[in-house]
Design a protein around this motif. Structure first.
Motif, PDB file in Angstrom:
ATOM      1  N   ALA A 150       0.828  -1.210   0.000  1.00 30.98           N
ATOM      2  CA  ALA A 150       0.000   0.000   0.000  1.00 30.98           C
ATOM      3  C   ALA A 150       0.862   1.259   0.000  1.00 30.98           C
ATOM      4  N   LEU A 151       1.921   1.278   0.794  1.00 36.04           N
ATOM      5  CA  LEU A 151       2.804   2.443   0.843  1.00 36.04           C
ATOM      6  C   LEU A 151       3.475   2.674  -0.513  1.00 36.04           C
ATOM      7  N   ILE A 152       3.958   1.604  -1.116  1.00 34.70           N
ATOM      8  CA  ILE A 152       4.602   1.719  -2.430  1.00 34.70           C
ATOM      9  C   ILE A 152       3.607   2.247  -3.454  1.00 34.70           C
ATOM     10  N   HIS A 153       2.396   1.722  -3.440  1.00 40.67           N
ATOM     11  CA  HIS A 153       1.380   2.172  -4.391  1.00 40.67           C
ATOM     12  C   HIS A 153       1.065   3.657  -4.197  1.00 40.67           C
ATOM     13  N   LEU A 154       0.851   4.073  -2.960  1.00 44.70           N
ATOM     14  CA  LEU A 154       0.499   5.464  -2.680  1.00 44.70           C
ATOM     15  C   LEU A 154       1.628   6.420  -3.061  1.00 44.70           C
ATOM     16  N   CYS A 155       2.869   6.007  -2.831  1.00 40.43           N
ATOM     17  CA  CYS A 155       4.014   6.875  -3.138  1.00 40.43           C
ATOM     18  C   CYS A 155       4.377   6.849  -4.619  1.00 40.43           C
ATOM     19  N   ASP A 156       4.491   5.656  -5.190  1.00 45.10           N
ATOM     20  CA  ASP A 156       5.020   5.518  -6.544  1.00 45.10           C
ATOM     21  C   ASP A 156       3.972   5.739  -7.628  1.00 45.10           C
TER      22      ASP A 156
ATOM     23  N   ASN B 231       1.722  13.230  -1.749  1.00 46.79           N
ATOM     24  CA  ASN B 231       2.811  14.001  -1.133  1.00 46.79           C
ATOM     25  C   ASN B 231       3.157  13.535   0.272  1.00 46.79           C
ATOM     26  N   VAL B 232       2.126  13.350   1.091  1.00 47.67           N
ATOM     27  CA  VAL B 232       2.336  12.916   2.480  1.00 47.67           C
ATOM     28  C   VAL B 232       1.396  11.758   2.751  1.00 47.67           C
ATOM     29  N   VAL B 233       1.971  10.658   3.215  1.00 51.77           N
ATOM     30  CA  VAL B 233       1.202   9.455   3.537  1.00 51.77           C
ATOM     31  C   VAL B 233       1.265   9.261   5.045  1.00 51.77           C
ATOM     32  N   PHE B 234       0.108   9.256   5.680  1.00 52.54           N
ATOM     33  CA  PHE B 234       0.033   8.995   7.111  1.00 52.54           C
ATOM     34  C   PHE B 234      -0.417   7.554   7.325  1.00 52.54           C
ATOM     35  N   THR B 235       0.260   6.871   8.235  1.00 52.20           N
ATOM     36  CA  THR B 235      -0.236   5.586   8.705  1.00 52.20           C
ATOM     37  C   THR B 235      -0.715   5.818  10.127  1.00 52.20           C
ATOM     38  N   THR B 236      -1.606   4.988  10.590  1.00 56.16           N
ATOM     39  CA  THR B 236      -2.076   5.115  11.964  1.00 56.16           C
ATOM     40  C   THR B 236      -2.129   3.742  12.608  1.00 56.16           C
ATOM     41  N   GLY B 237      -1.566   3.662  13.794  1.00 60.90           N
ATOM     42  CA  GLY B 237      -1.554   2.412  14.542  1.00 60.90           C
ATOM     43  C   GLY B 237      -0.408   1.497  14.146  1.00 60.90           C
ATOM     44  N   GLY B 238      -0.288   0.409  14.884  1.00 59.83           N
ATOM     45  CA  GLY B 238       0.736  -0.588  14.592  1.00 59.83           C
ATOM     46  C   GLY B 238       2.133  -0.177  14.996  1.00 59.83           C
ATOM     47  N   THR B 239       2.250   0.790  15.929  1.00 56.95           N
ATOM     48  CA  THR B 239       3.571   1.303  16.300  1.00 56.95           C
ATOM     49  C   THR B 239       3.993   0.925  17.722  1.00 56.95           C
TER      50      THR B 239
ATOM     51  N   THR C  90       7.320   0.360   7.077  1.00 53.74           N
ATOM     52  CA  THR C  90       7.736   1.684   6.605  1.00 53.74           C
ATOM     53  C   THR C  90       9.226   1.694   6.314  1.00 53.74           C
ATOM     54  N   LYS C  91      10.030   1.173   7.224  1.00 54.30           N
ATOM     55  CA  LYS C  91      11.483   1.137   7.021  1.00 54.30           C
ATOM     56  C   LYS C  91      11.857   0.344   5.779  1.00 54.30           C
ATOM     57  N   ALA C  92      11.071  -0.674   5.455  1.00 51.22           N
ATOM     58  CA  ALA C  92      11.362  -1.513   4.296  1.00 51.22           C
ATOM     59  C   ALA C  92      11.172  -0.779   2.974  1.00 51.22           C
ATOM     60  N   VAL C  93      10.347   0.290   2.967  1.00 53.28           N
ATOM     61  CA  VAL C  93      10.055   0.970   1.697  1.00 53.28           C
ATOM     62  C   VAL C  93      10.659   2.372   1.580  1.00 53.28           C
ATOM     63  N   ILE C  94      11.086   2.967   2.687  1.00 56.52           N
ATOM     64  CA  ILE C  94      11.624   4.330   2.589  1.00 56.52           C
ATOM     65  C   ILE C  94      13.064   4.306   2.069  1.00 56.52           C
TER      66      ILE C  94
ATOM     67  N   LYS D  98      10.784   8.259  -2.743  1.00 54.88           N
ATOM     68  CA  LYS D  98      10.670   9.086  -3.950  1.00 54.88           C
ATOM     69  C   LYS D  98      10.334  10.517  -3.526  1.00 54.88           C
ATOM     70  N   ASN D  99       9.188  11.060  -3.930  1.00 55.61           N
ATOM     71  CA  ASN D  99       8.794  12.426  -3.556  1.00 55.61           C
ATOM     72  C   ASN D  99       7.691  12.443  -2.520  1.00 55.61           C
ATOM     73  N   SER D 100       7.583  11.370  -1.748  1.00 54.98           N
ATOM     74  CA  SER D 100       6.534  11.251  -0.730  1.00 54.98           C
ATOM     75  C   SER D 100       7.141  11.151   0.657  1.00 54.98           C
ATOM     76  N   LEU D 101       6.484  11.794   1.598  1.00 53.94           N
ATOM     77  CA  LEU D 101       6.849  11.701   3.005  1.00 53.94           C
ATOM     78  C   LEU D 101       5.872  10.750   3.682  1.00 53.94           C
ATOM     79  N   ILE D 102       6.394   9.741   4.364  1.00 55.12           N
ATOM     80  CA  ILE D 102       5.566   8.783   5.096  1.00 55.12           C
ATOM     81  C   ILE D 102       5.747   9.052   6.581  1.00 55.12           C
ATOM     82  N   ILE D 103       4.638   9.216   7.290  1.00 55.91           N
ATOM     83  CA  ILE D 103       4.663   9.504   8.726  1.00 55.91           C
ATOM     84  C   ILE D 103       3.785   8.496   9.447  1.00 55.91           C
ATOM     85  N   ASN D 104       4.398   7.736  10.369  1.00 57.21           N
ATOM     86  CA  ASN D 104       3.627   6.828  11.226  1.00 57.21           C
ATOM     87  C   ASN D 104       3.030   7.636  12.364  1.00 57.21           C
TER      88      ASN D 104
END
Length: 151
Positions: free
Chosen positions: A36-42, A47-55, A67-71, A104-110
């Motif tokens: 899902a993260l790869i799809h949303l970013c690539d 621009n900014v992808v927020f995830t919620t939970g699982g932390t 997240t670490k696997a795709v950034i 890429k050009n996306s910021l991912i924030i847990n």
């Protein structure tokens, strides 16, 4: 199955800022989160992808690992700022394993899983998002680590 209350809250808060977003509910499976993260970013080029939970500490809490696997670059300051602000409210904030990074050009924030913590975290990060998006989109000239506005 738990009802997701934090995802809709993120959408609600962002909509008050006039931002458009895409809401995706993903199972707590590392491969599904990564996909899902790869799809949303690539592909969606969000621009900014927020995830919620699982932390947290639960065996099913694998969002930081996905997240670490795709950034491509870590952005530890965002997660640190959220934790710092959250520590003013609860000592449990130090148990967060949330991360942030660039793909890429996306910021991912847990973000945390609870609606209250999500709201508090967004209050921390929303002020810096315009600058983050500006730099990621290439609308600034960089030179030796200094940023020059105007390009």
């Amino acid at each position: 199955v738990c009802e997701d209350k934090s995802g809709p809250l993120i959408s609600e808060i962002l909509s008050t800022l006039g931002k458009t977003e895409k809401y995706v509910l993903v199972p707590d499976e590392k491969e599904e989160i990564e996909k899902a993260l790869i799809h949303l970013c690539d592909e969606e080029k969000i621009n900014v992808v927020f995830t919620t939970g699982g932390t947290g500490f639960s065996p099913r809490d694998i969002t930081p690992e996905a997240t670490k696997a795709v950034i491509e670059k870590d952005v530890p300051g965002i997660a640190e700022a959220i934790r710092q602000k959250s520590l003013e409210i609860t000592e449990k904030a130090m148990l967060s394993r949330a991360v942030s990074g660039i793909r890429k050009n996306s910021l991912i924030i847990n973000l945390p899983g609870s609606p209250k913590a999500v709201k508090e975290a967004l209050e921390v990060v929303i002020p810096v998002l315009p600058r983050a998006v500006e730099v990621l989109s290439g609308h600034t000239l960089t030179c030796g680590g200094n940023y020059w506005a105007g390009w």
